[in-house]
Each structure stands twice: as structure tokens, then as C-alpha cells.
Scaffold this motif. Structure first.
Motif, short mmCIF file in Angstrom:
data_model
loop_
_atom_site.label_atom_id
_atom_site.label_comp_id
_atom_site.label_asym_id
_atom_site.label_seq_id
_atom_site.Cartn_x
_atom_site.Cartn_y
_atom_site.Cartn_z
N LYS A 2 0.84 -1.19 0.00
CA LYS A 2 0.00 0.00 0.00
C LYS A 2 0.87 1.24 0.00
O LYS A 2 1.90 1.31 0.68
N VAL A 3 0.50 2.25 -0.81
CA VAL A 3 1.24 3.51 -0.88
C VAL A 3 0.25 4.68 -0.94
O VAL A 3 -0.93 4.50 -1.30
N ALA A 4 0.74 5.87 -0.63
CA ALA A 4 -0.01 7.11 -0.85
C ALA A 4 0.73 7.88 -1.93
O ALA A 4 1.86 8.34 -1.71
N ARG A 5 0.10 8.01 -3.11
CA ARG A 5 0.77 8.63 -4.26
C ARG A 5 0.13 9.98 -4.58
O ARG A 5 -1.09 10.12 -4.62
N PHE A 6 1.01 10.95 -4.84
CA PHE A 6 0.57 12.26 -5.31
C PHE A 6 0.51 12.22 -6.84
O PHE A 6 1.48 11.86 -7.50
N ILE A 14 -4.58 6.54 -2.18
CA ILE A 14 -4.11 5.33 -1.49
C ILE A 14 -4.33 4.18 -2.45
O ILE A 14 -5.47 3.90 -2.86
N GLU A 15 -3.26 3.51 -2.84
CA GLU A 15 -3.40 2.47 -3.85
C GLU A 15 -2.35 1.38 -3.65
O GLU A 15 -1.46 1.49 -2.80
N HIS A 112 12.17 13.65 -5.47
CA HIS A 112 12.85 13.01 -6.59
C HIS A 112 12.78 11.48 -6.49
O HIS A 112 12.87 10.77 -7.50
N PHE A 113 12.68 10.99 -5.25
CA PHE A 113 12.59 9.54 -5.00
C PHE A 113 11.32 9.26 -4.19
O PHE A 113 10.87 10.11 -3.41
N ASP A 114 10.76 8.05 -4.37
CA ASP A 114 9.58 7.69 -3.60
C ASP A 114 9.87 7.76 -2.11
O ASP A 114 10.94 7.36 -1.64
N GLY A 115 8.89 8.29 -1.36
CA GLY A 115 9.08 8.56 0.05
C GLY A 115 8.42 7.55 0.97
O GLY A 115 8.18 6.39 0.60
N GLY A 116 8.10 8.03 2.17
CA GLY A 116 7.77 7.14 3.28
C GLY A 116 6.31 6.86 3.52
O GLY A 116 5.99 6.11 4.45
N PHE A 117 5.40 7.42 2.74
CA PHE A 117 3.99 7.06 2.91
C PHE A 117 3.73 5.79 2.11
O PHE A 117 3.03 5.78 1.09
N PRO A 323 -3.01 5.46 10.74
CA PRO A 323 -2.47 4.42 9.85
C PRO A 323 -2.25 4.99 8.45
O PRO A 323 -2.67 6.12 8.14
N LEU A 324 -1.61 4.20 7.59
CA LEU A 324 -1.31 4.65 6.24
C LEU A 324 -2.57 5.05 5.48
O LEU A 324 -2.55 6.00 4.69
N ASP A 325 -3.66 4.33 5.72
CA ASP A 325 -4.92 4.71 5.07
C ASP A 325 -5.37 6.11 5.44
O ASP A 325 -6.22 6.70 4.77
#
Length: 346
Positions: A2-6, A14-15, A112-117, A323-325
Motif C-alpha cells: 500500500k502507498v499514498a501517491r501524489f 491510497i493504492e 525526486h525519490f519515492d518517500g515514506g507514505f 495508519p497509512l490509510d
């Protein structure tokens, strides 16, 4: 995973995404905590020129090493670590002179790199190359470690402003950065710390936690006059504007003592970056105005030590854990000003 993407302003999703594997020189982390900050709110509202979406955001990262790429030495699976946010190149003239915070080639986690969410992330080789992954000291948990990055930025700012023993320090803005500035100034020996804020509820919450010598409500009283009154007309040795306010920066010039140092810690909105500055006041009163931008890997290590020693407590500043959600709720909570520090915890 699971990630949170902009994707675009107002569009964070959240996907599901493939779980990453570490390449040469990289580490794979199981993210345990990634705290939010005002920059995440700005990204959600306006995007960022360094983000090429889609991008997993989040840059205040602490987690557990669960994979090690070829050539990534010095770590073992199970290590508890914190990761820097701003990544200097380590090779330019600024970096060679120890000025990594103004490296023109700087890159960033969550930009520039994928982060922590995310449930997992890979730490790029560029981070390891500049010694940007720090083992957690004993007694520092993941939540506290995620606050090391903003504390590192605060440490950089106070070093540039030369906060030291006996100083009277004014901190303008009582958000998480203002709270960290208040506590760090005390740890550095300040004789008095005054906290200035426009929002009464926010000031009350922050003052109850960090206990400034005075909590000055700028919406009810003239903060310049109040600082001068409390200092017998002398003014403050150091004024730190931990708020994105041009008015606060202008007031800082008027409440500083002769020979005082002023830190423009909070950047101004891109469409309103100009303030009125009495140059003669700077000249005749020998004021020093300094900027402050980010932190170095070494600042991050020292921030972790300050947390571990108890010199700068951070646990009570974490007022919300989600939580991440709950990333969107977390960022909205930041926008309301009802929280001090909000962390995403897994």
C-alpha cells in the motif's frame, strides 16, 4: 504493498503498488513511521516543482532494514534506522566546503525519490553515499526518530543564528517547528524563550507542552511592544520566524536587540516573497539576518542524539497517530492547526 501517491494538487491516492526490491547500493526498509509536515500540505494543495508525478510522498522517515542490495555495507537486516530527507551530492564545491544544505544538486526523498507514505521503500544509493541512513540510538523508537529530520532542520537554523547561553530568544509560530525551536533553544542555554502566535488555541496547546517563558498572542497584543517591554526596551538577542509570514519577518527586525540575529526560518509564499526592510536599522544596529534551509546528514545524527539524551523531548509533540490509510486525514489535520505533530504509523 500500500502507498499514498501524489498525482496532482488535490489528488493523493491510497493504492496498491509492487513491493520494491533493493538494487546495488540500496537498502529496503519496512516503514514504521513517517511523520507529516507543512510541506506535505503545500504539495497536496499546489504540487511542487521538484515532483514529477505520480510520486509516493513523505520525507520524515524511520523504519526497519529488511533488504540489502549488493554493495550496501554497514547495515544488517533488522537494523532500526532513520533516513535523511534532503540529499546533498557530496561532490560540488559547496559540499566540499561543508555547506551541504545549499548544495545546488540536492535531491530529496518524497520528491525526486519515492518517500515514506508506503509500507516499504528503497533507500537510494545516493543517500547511502552521503551517510544519510542513521542507526537509532537505544531508547529512541520509530515515532520519535521520524521527528529527527525536522529537528535537524531546526538545529541547522539555530547554529546559523548562533543561539547560545544567556540569549533571549523569540520564536514566532507555535507549530511543530516552533515547538522544536523552543525546546532546542533551552537545550542550547537560552536565558529566556518567548513564543509568539496569532492563533489563541494553537498557542495555548503549544505553550502547555513546551513551557515558554512567555506566550504572546499576536492577535491580541503588539508582539514587538511586548518583547521590548519584557526585555526592558533592549529587544531579543535572537528572533526566529518559524512561520510563513512576511509580517512576522518585518516584526522580527523591530524586536531584535542591537547586534541581534534574525533567522528567516519559514519561507514565504512564492507569490509574495518581498518584505519591507529598514536597511539603516540593520546597518546601525548591526543586525544579522540569516536564512535556514534544510539540514545535513550530520545534523540528523545529532538530532537523534538530542532526542536520545532527553535534551529535546519529542514524544509529547506527536499529538496524532494515524495508519497509512489515514494520510489524507493526517494532512487535513495539519491544515486545521489542531495538531502539533501528526505521524503515520505502521
Amino acid at each position: 504493498m500500500k502507498v499514498a501517491r501524489f498525482y496532482a494538487p488535490g489528488d493523493i491516492r491510497i493504492e496498491q503498488a509492487p513491493e520494491p526490491e533493493p538494487g546495488p547500493g540500496e537498502l529496503k526498509l519496512r516503514v514504521r513511521n513517517c511523520s507529516t509536515c507543512g510541506t506535505d500540505l503545500k504539495i497536496m494543495r499546489h504540487g511542487h516543482h521538484h515532483i514529477d508525478p505520480p510520486r509516493v510522498i513523505g520525507h520524515e522517515i524511520a523504519g526497519e532494514v529488511v533488504g540489502i542490495g549488493d554493495g550496501a555495507s554497514g547495515f544488517a537486516e533488522g537494523d532500526r534506522v532513520q533516513v535523511i530527507a534532503a540529499i546533498p551530492c557530496g561532490e560540488c564545491g559547496y559540499c566540499e566546503r561543508g555547506r551541504q544544505t545549499v548544495c545546488p544538486n540536492q535531491r530529496s526523498m518524497g520528491y525526486h525519490f519515492d518517500g515514506g507514505f508506503a509500507e516499504f521503500l528503497t533507500v537510494p544509493e545516493q543517500v547511502l553515499r552521503v551517510d544519510g541512513v542513521n542507526l537509532l540510538p537505544g531508547g529512541v523508537d520509530f515515532a520519535a526518530a521520524s521527528v529527527a529530520e525536522p529537528l535537524a532542520c531546526v538545529l541547522n537554523g539555530q547554529e546559523l543564528a548562533r543561539v547560545g547561553p544567556g540569549d533571549v530568544v523569540v520564536v514566532v509560530g507555535s507549530g511543530p517547528i516552533g515547538c522544536l525551536h523552543t525546546r532546542l533553544a533551552r537545550a542550547r542555554g537560552a536565558a529566556a524563550v518567548y513564543l509568539v502566535e496569532l492563533n489563541a488555541a494553537r498557542l495555548e496547546q503549544a505553550a502547555e507542552l513546551v513551557g515558554p517563558d512567555a506566550a504572546i498572542l499576536a492577535s491580541a497584543t503588539d508582539p514587538v511592544a511586548e518583547v521590548l517591554r519584557r526585555t526592558g526596551g533592549v529587544g531579543a538577542d535572537v528572533v526566529i520566524t518559524a512561520a510563513a509570514s512576511g509580517g512576522a519577518q518585518e516584526q522580527a527586525l523591530r524586536m531584535a536587540a542591537r547586534g541581534g540575529r534574525i533567522s528567516f526560518f519559514g519561507g514565504l509564499p512564492k507569490d509574495s516573497p518581498i518584505i519591507d526592510c529598514d536597511s539603516n536599522a540593520v546597518h546601525y544596529r548591526e543586525l544579522t539576518i540569516v536564512g535556514a534551509n534544510g539540514s545535513t546528514p550530520e545534523h540528523n545524527r545529532r538530532a537523534l542524539r538530542l532526542i536520545a539524551s532527553g535534551d529535546v523531548p519529542v514524544h509529547d509533540l506527536i499529538t496524532h497517530r494515524l495508519p497509512l490509510d489515514g494520510v489524507l486525514e493526517a494532512i487535513r489535520t495539519v491544515s486545521t492547526g489542531d495538531a502539533i505533530k501528526v505521524t503515520i504509523e505502521q
